[in-house]
Design an enzyme around this catalytic site. Structure first.
Site, PDB file in Angstrom:
ATOM      1  N   TYR A  53       0.835  -1.199   0.000  1.00 44.97           N
ATOM      2  CA  TYR A  53       0.000   0.000   0.000  1.00 44.97           C
ATOM      3  C   TYR A  53       0.873   1.254   0.000  1.00 44.97           C
ATOM      4  O   TYR A  53       1.912   1.311   0.646  1.00 44.97           O
ATOM      5  CB  TYR A  53      -0.933   0.025   1.211  1.00 44.97           C
ATOM      6  CG  TYR A  53      -2.062  -0.973   1.155  1.00 44.97           C
ATOM      7  CD1 TYR A  53      -2.294  -1.754   0.033  1.00 44.97           C
ATOM      8  CD2 TYR A  53      -2.917  -1.136   2.239  1.00 44.97           C
ATOM      9  CE1 TYR A  53      -3.327  -2.670  -0.002  1.00 44.97           C
ATOM     10  CE2 TYR A  53      -3.955  -2.048   2.218  1.00 44.97           C
ATOM     11  CZ  TYR A  53      -4.147  -2.817   1.090  1.00 44.97           C
ATOM     12  OH  TYR A  53      -5.180  -3.723   1.057  1.00 44.97           O
ATOM     13  N   SER A 218     -13.765  -4.419   0.046  1.00 46.00           N
ATOM     14  CA  SER A 218     -14.665  -3.773  -0.919  1.00 46.00           C
ATOM     15  C   SER A 218     -16.124  -4.110  -0.669  1.00 46.00           C
ATOM     16  O   SER A 218     -16.862  -4.474  -1.596  1.00 46.00           O
ATOM     17  CB  SER A 218     -14.277  -4.153  -2.357  1.00 46.00           C
ATOM     18  OG  SER A 218     -14.828  -3.242  -3.289  1.00 46.00           O
ATOM     19  N   GLY A 223     -17.390   1.720  -4.123  1.00 47.97           N
ATOM     20  CA  GLY A 223     -18.232   2.914  -4.037  1.00 47.97           C
ATOM     21  C   GLY A 223     -19.559   2.789  -4.758  1.00 47.97           C
ATOM     22  O   GLY A 223     -20.414   3.676  -4.661  1.00 47.97           O
ATOM     23  N   LEU A 224     -19.756   1.658  -5.475  1.00 49.40           N
ATOM     24  CA  LEU A 224     -20.998   1.514  -6.234  1.00 49.40           C
ATOM     25  C   LEU A 224     -22.210   1.365  -5.322  1.00 49.40           C
ATOM     26  O   LEU A 224     -23.333   1.671  -5.727  1.00 49.40           O
ATOM     27  CB  LEU A 224     -20.895   0.301  -7.167  1.00 49.40           C
ATOM     28  CG  LEU A 224     -21.748   0.351  -8.430  1.00 49.40           C
ATOM     29  CD1 LEU A 224     -21.371   1.534  -9.300  1.00 49.40           C
ATOM     30  CD2 LEU A 224     -21.618  -0.946  -9.228  1.00 49.40           C
ATOM     31  N   GLY A 226     -22.353   2.980  -2.435  1.00 46.88           N
ATOM     32  CA  GLY A 226     -22.302   4.145  -1.556  1.00 46.88           C
ATOM     33  C   GLY A 226     -23.426   5.119  -1.835  1.00 46.88           C
ATOM     34  O   GLY A 226     -24.164   4.993  -2.815  1.00 46.88           O
TER      35      GLY A 226
END
Length: 329
Positions: A53, A218, A223-224, A226
């Site tokens: 990361y 996920s 974010g779909l 959200g």
């Protein structure tokens, strides 16, 4: 905050796991510190990161997220002592001078070197949960379990977890660990959401049966799921989802209507649905801001009734049952 044992281990973790992938590339260090402090204040003791990361996807420098967490620990105040720390090994580090041995994989050589690198960046002498970020079919379980046994015996890691494993990978791993009288895997980090329900076929039932706590990544499907998905707000996760929104528009509109009836935002309902699965220990939330983090805490107060769960199944159909009952008599 609610807590649960992580799989078959005696380790208690918060039912929300703080994901840190945004720390560095998206969220600056000051805001990252603020989010981690707020997480501890809220009772979240489970933090997830990975050695890659900061440079994930070829952007930035690998290891920079772990470095941010290490500097946060260095402030003291019991931060390290209060945190159940999870990181991962597998990916290529763009700061490691190991030539071909730095490619993605899980050799004993790489595990040893990359574990030492993570410990240095995190400014700690141990990691509670050390996770394989992916399956490496080129490496035998004798080599893998041998390397992890050494790290456990040295006190550098407490437990071993997997990520992105199939159900049969988990079964083989546990069988091979049992041969060695080793604890084996205590967790599986896996993609799971209302829009990604394939894990219900094999991974979730295998994990539950074989003593692994599932840590969904996920859970909002990038974010779909959200609250801004249908609004396509620039600068938010929804801003880059235009094609996917159109593909799932009917479902997302139905989901939006249901959430309005419930009086809860989409992200809270989606996270509460994941948390309601008995195989799940803690979904990973990956806030970019303190405001996003505070909004996520609501999931612990939302209990979805049977009618709501049924309507969510109708909007986002899953396999129906675990394998093989989902497709065989």
């Amino acid at each position: 905050m609610d807590y649960a044992y992580l799989g078959k281990s005696g380790l208690k973790v918060s039912r929300i796991c703080l994901g840190t992938m945004n720390f560095g590339p998206v969220t600056d260090e000051k805001e990252s510190f603020r989010i981690m402090d707020a997480a501890l204040d809220a009772g979240i003791n489970f933090f997830d990161t990975a050695n890659v990361y900061g440079g994930f996807g070829g952007k930035g420098q690998s290891g920079s997220t772990e470095e941010i967490i290490g500097r946060w620990f260095k402030q003291g105040g019991g931060r390290r002592e209060k945190t159940i720390l999870a990181t991962k090994v597998y990916g290529k580090m763009n700061i490691e001078p190991d030539g071909p041995n730095n490619e993605g994989g899980l050799s004993a050589y790489k595990i040893r070197r990359h574990l030492e690198g993570s410990l240095q960046r995190l400014q700690t002498d141990h990691i509670e949960l050390y996770q394989m970020h992916h399956v490496d079919p080129a490496i035998s379980w004798d080599e893998l379990w041998g390397a992890f046994e050494v790290a456990v015996n040295q006190g550098k890691i407490g437990y071993v977890g997997s990520s992105n494993f199939a159900g049969w990978n988990i079964a083989v791993a546990q069988k091979e660990a049992e041969k060695r009288h080793f604890l084996g895997l205590v967790s599986e980090q896996h993609k799971y959401s209302l829009l990604c329900r394939e894990p219900e076929l094999e991974v979730l039932p295998a994990s539950k049966e074989l003593g692994l706590g599932v840590i969904p990544w996920s859970p909002l499907d990038g974010g779909l799921l959200g609250r801004n998905a249908l609004k396509q707000i620039e600068g938010s996760r929804s801003g880059g989802n235009a094609e996917r929104v159109e593909k799932h528009r009917t479902q997302l509109e139905q989901f939006d209507e249901l959430c309005k009836e419930l009086g809860e935002p989409q992200d809270v309902v989606a996270l509460a649905w994941v948390l309601a699965n008995p195989a799940v220990t803690a979904p990973i939330i990956g806030p970019r801001t303190s405001e996003q983090f505070e909004g996520s805490l609501r999931i612990l107060d939302v209990k979805l009734n049977e009618e709501t769960l049924k309507r969510l199944d109708e909007i986002f159909p899953g396999p129906g049952k675990a394998a093989p009952m989902a497709y065989a008599w």
